[in-house]
Design an enzyme around this catalytic site. Structure first.
Site, PDB file in Angstrom:
ATOM      1  N   LYS A  44     -83.926 -32.449  23.512  1.00 28.79           N
ATOM      2  CA  LYS A  44     -84.518 -32.802  22.308  1.00 28.79           C
ATOM      3  C   LYS A  44     -83.680 -32.462  21.056  1.00 28.79           C
ATOM      4  O   LYS A  44     -83.058 -33.033  20.215  1.00 28.79           O
ATOM      5  CB  LYS A  44     -85.969 -32.517  21.878  1.00 28.79           C
ATOM      6  CG  LYS A  44     -86.906 -33.172  23.022  1.00 28.79           C
ATOM      7  CD  LYS A  44     -88.481 -32.832  22.604  1.00 28.79           C
ATOM      8  CE  LYS A  44     -88.895 -31.089  22.605  1.00 28.79           C
ATOM      9  NZ  LYS A  44     -88.492 -30.468  23.838  1.00 28.79           N
ATOM     10  N   ARG A  59     -97.285 -32.531  19.320  1.00 26.20           N
ATOM     11  CA  ARG A  59     -97.447 -32.142  20.612  1.00 26.20           C
ATOM     12  C   ARG A  59     -98.668 -32.234  21.013  1.00 26.20           C
ATOM     13  O   ARG A  59     -98.870 -31.751  22.284  1.00 26.20           O
ATOM     14  CB  ARG A  59     -96.861 -30.550  20.654  1.00 26.20           C
ATOM     15  CG  ARG A  59     -95.493 -30.226  21.046  1.00 26.20           C
ATOM     16  CD  ARG A  59     -95.277 -28.940  20.797  1.00 26.20           C
ATOM     17  NE  ARG A  59     -94.329 -28.314  21.606  1.00 26.20           N
ATOM     18  CZ  ARG A  59     -92.967 -27.875  21.368  1.00 26.20           C
ATOM     19  NH1 ARG A  59     -92.810 -28.128  19.923  1.00 26.20           N
ATOM     20  NH2 ARG A  59     -92.290 -27.167  21.971  1.00 26.20           N
ATOM     21  N   ARG A  87     -79.767 -20.893  27.886  1.00 23.33           N
ATOM     22  CA  ARG A  87     -78.905 -21.486  26.760  1.00 23.33           C
ATOM     23  C   ARG A  87     -78.899 -20.441  25.637  1.00 23.33           C
ATOM     24  O   ARG A  87     -79.860 -19.359  25.651  1.00 23.33           O
ATOM     25  CB  ARG A  87     -79.898 -22.668  26.546  1.00 23.33           C
ATOM     26  CG  ARG A  87     -81.263 -22.639  26.000  1.00 23.33           C
ATOM     27  CD  ARG A  87     -81.887 -23.851  25.732  1.00 23.33           C
ATOM     28  NE  ARG A  87     -83.207 -23.594  25.219  1.00 23.33           N
ATOM     29  CZ  ARG A  87     -84.137 -24.575  24.755  1.00 23.33           C
ATOM     30  NH1 ARG A  87     -83.810 -25.769  25.169  1.00 23.33           N
ATOM     31  NH2 ARG A  87     -85.461 -24.187  24.391  1.00 23.33           N
ATOM     32  N   ARG A 124     -83.058 -17.375  22.175  1.00 22.33           N
ATOM     33  CA  ARG A 124     -84.501 -17.390  21.491  1.00 22.33           C
ATOM     34  C   ARG A 124     -85.187 -16.546  22.657  1.00 22.33           C
ATOM     35  O   ARG A 124     -85.216 -16.384  23.768  1.00 22.33           O
ATOM     36  CB  ARG A 124     -85.145 -18.932  21.693  1.00 22.33           C
ATOM     37  CG  ARG A 124     -84.560 -19.886  20.650  1.00 22.33           C
ATOM     38  CD  ARG A 124     -85.201 -21.021  20.855  1.00 22.33           C
ATOM     39  NE  ARG A 124     -86.426 -21.302  21.326  1.00 22.33           N
ATOM     40  CZ  ARG A 124     -86.874 -22.406  21.500  1.00 22.33           C
ATOM     41  NH1 ARG A 124     -86.326 -23.569  21.182  1.00 22.33           N
ATOM     42  NH2 ARG A 124     -88.123 -22.776  21.851  1.00 22.33           N
ATOM     43  N   ARG A 144     -94.681 -22.814  29.034  1.00 20.33           N
ATOM     44  CA  ARG A 144     -94.384 -24.124  28.128  1.00 20.33           C
ATOM     45  C   ARG A 144     -94.320 -25.420  28.700  1.00 20.33           C
ATOM     46  O   ARG A 144     -94.666 -26.404  28.250  1.00 20.33           O
ATOM     47  CB  ARG A 144     -93.035 -23.701  27.284  1.00 20.33           C
ATOM     48  CG  ARG A 144     -92.977 -22.566  26.211  1.00 20.33           C
ATOM     49  CD  ARG A 144     -91.613 -21.955  25.909  1.00 20.33           C
ATOM     50  NE  ARG A 144     -90.825 -22.998  25.251  1.00 20.33           N
ATOM     51  CZ  ARG A 144     -89.436 -22.528  25.269  1.00 20.33           C
ATOM     52  NH1 ARG A 144     -89.020 -21.494  25.840  1.00 20.33           N
ATOM     53  NH2 ARG A 144     -88.666 -23.723  24.655  1.00 20.33           N
TER      54      ARG A 144
END
Ligand code: AMP
Length: 222
Positions: A17, A92, A131, A165, A176
């Site tokens: 996203k 969400r 990432r 992160r 998540r």
């Protein structure tokens, strides 16, 4: 582009996203609006909302609708959003989706497209765990899939500072993903019912996914 657009990107963590929103921002002059980024900024600034959100975010749960809607409304009130926005990570929950409908209706706007980035869950833990981003320009990288051309130097801006992160670890990603399937995936049906849903296969190359998205955005904004 002739109409100001409100676009929604739906998909689990790791679906792409953020990456795709940044590309659409450049290509179409839209503004990426990520509630995750806004919440991380609130945490870093130590605001009341940030303090309340921090523990929930590290556990991989969803921050309360009340907090998220307050920061989203503040951001949507800024003048740059008049060009059109790509909502990344919002809504969400069904409560957030209903609140967004009300907010847009009050401004005489509506949703141009809600795009579901369809991926296999099994691949997401590896995608998310590896990432990292350039600390200066936000360009995204990955330990296995996309390293900078020169090790330790951002391809885009030349910075040598990178960040990861805190919630991008295997354990939190699993929580998540669960939150996504329980609370967010039902929005696919919600937007299908409003006849604004499009689906994109997001397992392929970043550029091919970007081309599919660009075709949808051109259709709704043209
Ligand atoms: P993201 O950057 O979109 O992956 O979001 C990171 C974390 O911020 C999520 O795991 C949630 O804890 C929180 N968060 C971001 N957006 C929302 C939202 N719309 N509603 C609730 N929590 C959110």
């Amino acid at each position: 582009m002739t109409k100001s657009a409100v676009l929604i990107l739906l998909g689990p963590p790791g679906a792409g996203k953020g990456t795709q929103a940044r590309m659409l921002e450049e290509k179409f002059g839209l503004v990426q609006l990520s509630t995750g980024d806004l919440l991380r900024a609130a945490v870093a600034a130590g605001t009341d909302a940030g303090k309340a959100a921090q523990a929930v975010m590290s556990a991989g749960g969803l921050v309360s609708d009340e907090i998220v809607l307050a920061i989203l409304k503040d951001r949507m009130a800024e003048p740059d959003t008049a060009k059109g926005v790509i909502l990344d990570g919002f809504p969400r929950t069904e409560g957030q989706a209903a609140a967004l409908d009300d907010l847009l209706a009050a401004q005489g706007q509506s949703i141009g497209a809600a795009i579901s980035l369809d991926v296999d869950d099994a691949a997401m833990v590896e995608r998310v765990s590896g990432r990292y981003t350039c600390a200066n320009c936000g360009e995204g990288y990955h330990d296995s899939f996309k390293q900078p051309a020169v090790a330790g130097v951002c391809d885009k801006c030349g910075s040598t500072e990178f960040k990861r992160r805190a919630d991008d670890n295997a354990e939190t990603v699993t929580a998540r993903l669960e939150a996504y399937h329980k609370q967010t995936a039902p929005l696919i049906t919600y937007y299908e019912g409003k006849a604004v849903l499009s689906r994109v296969d997001a397992m392929g190359e970043i550029d091919r996914v970007a081309a599919d998205l660009a075709a949808i955005v051109t259709r709704v904004t043209g």
